[in-house]
Structures are given as C-alpha cells and as structure tokens.
Design an enzyme around this catalytic site. Structure first.
Site, mmCIF file in Angstrom:
data_model
loop_
_atom_site.group_PDB
_atom_site.id
_atom_site.type_symbol
_atom_site.label_atom_id
_atom_site.label_comp_id
_atom_site.label_asym_id
_atom_site.label_seq_id
_atom_site.Cartn_x
_atom_site.Cartn_y
_atom_site.Cartn_z
ATOM 1 N N GLY A 67 48.274 -9.850 35.560
ATOM 2 C CA GLY A 67 47.787 -8.642 36.222
ATOM 3 C C GLY A 67 47.292 -8.945 37.617
ATOM 4 N N ASN A 70 42.024 -5.661 42.783
ATOM 5 C CA ASN A 70 41.318 -5.882 44.041
ATOM 6 C C ASN A 70 40.620 -7.238 44.073
ATOM 7 O OD1 ASN A 70 42.110 -3.408 44.933
ATOM 8 N ND2 ASN A 70 40.199 -2.369 44.424
ATOM 9 N N GLY A 71 40.192 -7.738 42.906
ATOM 10 C CA GLY A 71 39.430 -8.982 42.870
ATOM 11 C C GLY A 71 40.278 -10.234 42.858
ATOM 12 N N LYS A 89 42.230 -16.779 36.533
ATOM 13 C CA LYS A 89 41.952 -15.701 37.483
ATOM 14 C C LYS A 89 41.685 -16.315 38.841
ATOM 15 C CE LYS A 89 38.922 -11.713 38.293
ATOM 16 N NZ LYS A 89 37.812 -10.888 37.743
ATOM 17 N N ASP A 184 31.823 -1.809 34.699
ATOM 18 C CA ASP A 184 33.229 -1.463 34.917
ATOM 19 C C ASP A 184 33.975 -1.428 33.591
ATOM 20 O OD1 ASP A 184 35.333 -0.684 36.520
ATOM 21 O OD2 ASP A 184 35.906 -2.713 37.118
#
Length: 351
Positions: A67, A70-71, A89, A184
């Site tokens: 995926g 924005n981060g 990540k 979130d």
C-alpha cells in the site's frame, strides 16, 4: 472564514481509495530463491522496536507493494536468511524520521495481540535524508479496506462485523488504558488475518496523552477527514477541544457502517468526498445510521447509535461498547468463523 478553513483542509487526506496490492518488480526473482514455503514472522509482542536490533535493511528483499499513503509506502519483504515474511513501512522524505520515531515509540509501549507489532526501526538509505523504515509484523489478510475492495463492494455479514468490532475495541481498550489515542481508526488501518485476527495499525498520528483527565486541545489537522468526528473535523465549533478517546469511537462507528454498507456510508453512493460534502455530512447532517429497511439486528443498530452520537460527551466509551450486547452477546465461535472465512475467501488467488 469558510475559505480559510477550506484552504487549511486542502492538505488533508480526503481520499477514500487505498491502492490494492501491486506485484513488486523483484517478485519473480524472489520466487526463484531456494526457500521453504514462506511464513510470516512470529507475532508475539514482547520486544519493543529498537534501532539497536539484529536486523539490517540489506537483510531483506522486497516481494510486493502492500500500500501507499501520505506517510509512506508499505512493502511485503522476505528475510534473506530465514525466509520469514514481514511488512516494511518506508517513510517519505521530509520529516519521515520524526514520524517513524513517534510511531515506533507508540508501538514500543504495546504488547497486545490486537495491535500490530513493530520489530525494529531501520535506516532506509545511506543518504543524509534521515529516512527510516519500520519493520512490522505481516498480517496475511491485509487491511479491511483491501478485503472489502476484493469483495467488490459486497457487504460484510453482521457476525463478521461483530468480531471486527470486538477485536478493534479490545485493541483500543488496551491503548486507552495506556493513554494512547489512535486518531485514525478506519478500515485501511485495521488489519485482518486469515485466522480471523484483527489488529490496529498505522500509528503515524497517534498521541500519548498526559495523565491529567479532561478534554484536550485539538492538534493541527491530521488524519483522514472522512473518519473524523464532528469535534475533530470542525474544532472551532467546539472551542478547539475534544476527547481523543471519543474520537476513536467515532472512527470505529463509521468503520462498522462502511463494512455493513460495502461503501463509505456518510455520503451518497458515487459522491466525491470533498471537504464541503464531508463538512455537511459529518458536522451538520443527521447522526449516521443504518437505513430503516436494512437487515440489521436491534443490537447492531444500538451499537452504531452509541458510537456515532454527534456530541462526544454522549458517545459510549470503549469499555461500555465492549459490554454492549452486539459485542458481548455475540456467538464468539460463529463470529470468528465468519470473519475467518470472509478474509480467506477475499485473499484467495481466484478472488
């Protein structure tokens, strides 16, 4: 004033789309490696994330893109020596190191089966950019958002949603007891395994709250606008203060509705989630609810109503929701089985 507020929101993540999994270019080469059948790394959560770990970025090969947001970008990676699978990540440049450190700090406080585990924080490059990466537990079913998309908009059965709610609430209860607010909560940040487990993920904007009680001043706009509670979406209308834990409950309520509807539930089907449309729906519209004609139990309707009260002071707490009949009264075995079947079906190659 409206123009000023709209300009401020232009930097927010208004998108409801999360890209589906895309094969990474090196996947074919990785498949040729002489490895035993790949397995995910152990998911026990007893070791905090650390820069001083036994892992190095060079120890891993990228298998797929899981995926983008924005981060940063999340990759599926394989450890070259053990062939164990992880999620990596990689934070984007520009403050990425600070964001990763903050997220790793949050995850280092957790040891819960309902929160994704962070194994290590690794430098992402040899450059001076300060980019870092989080080596995370791989959850084989992906996010609930991805599961829903692979189901082509088909609604989740109520039994499976009850299991999602129960496990997400267990994760939030663990975090809230440690003064951590996620901020979130949405389908893209709930990961599900083919064993029927659900884990909270992506702590990029999470906050560790001070021990004092009471409401907290709203931080700069951050998060996903479509899942923000009214007091977070328009803090000026609420004196600039809000209850972060109640904001998590609102996000869970919207998530439950979305899984049941098969689409984002606060706007009409096909409507673009613009700032103005979301403002009207979240702040000025009627409290979100299931349609009158929808097939849903009274327990489910009551649960959604308890999560999505416009006034955060009237919203149910995580503890109250764990005791709600929709969660506490579910057939645990049947609900877990329904979720396991749903995730496994969506994860099969033919789906």
């Amino acid at each position: 004033m409206a123009l000023i507020r709209e300009k401020r929101f232009s930097q927010m993540n208004l998108s409801l789309h999360v890209p589906s999994r895309v094969p990474f270019q090196d996947a074919a080469a990785a498949a040729r490696r002489q490895c035993p059948p790949p397995v995910a790394a152990a998911s026990t959560s007893s070791t905090p994330a650390s820069r001083a770990s036994q892992f190095r970025l060079a120890d891993f090969e990228r298998v797929a893109v899981l995926g983008r947001g924005n981060g940063g970008t999340v990759f599926k990676v394989r450890h070259r020596e053990t062939c164990a699978l992880y999620a990596l990540k990689v934070q984007h440049s520009g403050g990425g190191g600070e964001l990763a450190d903050a997220e790793a700090d949050i995850l280092s406080r957790t040891a819960s089966p309902f929160v994704v585990r962070c194994h290590a924080v690794l430098p992402a490059s040899a450059s001076a950019s300060g980019d870092v990466a989080l080596l995370l537990e791989l959850v084989d079913g992906g996010s609930l958002d991805a599961v829903a998309r692979r189901r082509a908009g088909a609604a989740f059965p109520e039994a499976a949603v009850a299991e999602v709610a129960a496990q997400a609430l267990s994760g939030l209860a663990y975090l809230h007891a440690r003064r951590v607010a996620h901020l979130d909560v949405k389908p893209a940040n709930l990961l599900a395994s083919t064993d029927g487990e659900v884990k909270l993920a992506d702590f990029g904007i999470a906050r560790v709250l001070p021990p004092r009680a009471g409401d907290h001043r709203a931080p700069p706009y951050a998060g996903t606008a479509a899942y923000m509670s009214p007091e977070r979406f328009d803090p000026e209308a609420h004196g600039g203060r809000y209850d972060p834990f109640a904001a998590d409950v609102w996000g869970l309520g919207v998530t439950v509705l979305e899984l049941l509807a098969g689409r984002y539930p606060l706007l009409p089907a096909g409507q673009k989630p613009s700032w103005a449309a979301l403002m009207c729906a979240i702040c000025f519209g009627e409290p979100p609810a299931l349609p009158d004609g929808a097939a849903a139990s009274p327990e489910l309707r009551g649960f959604v109503a308890a999560c999505l009260r416009k006034d955060h002071r009237e919203r149910a707490s995580v503890g109250e929701l764990l005791a709600h009949p929709f969660v506490a009264g579910r057939d645990v075995a049947a609900s877990r089985r329904a979720l396991r079947w749903l995730v496994a079906e969506a994860s099969s190659p033919s789906s």
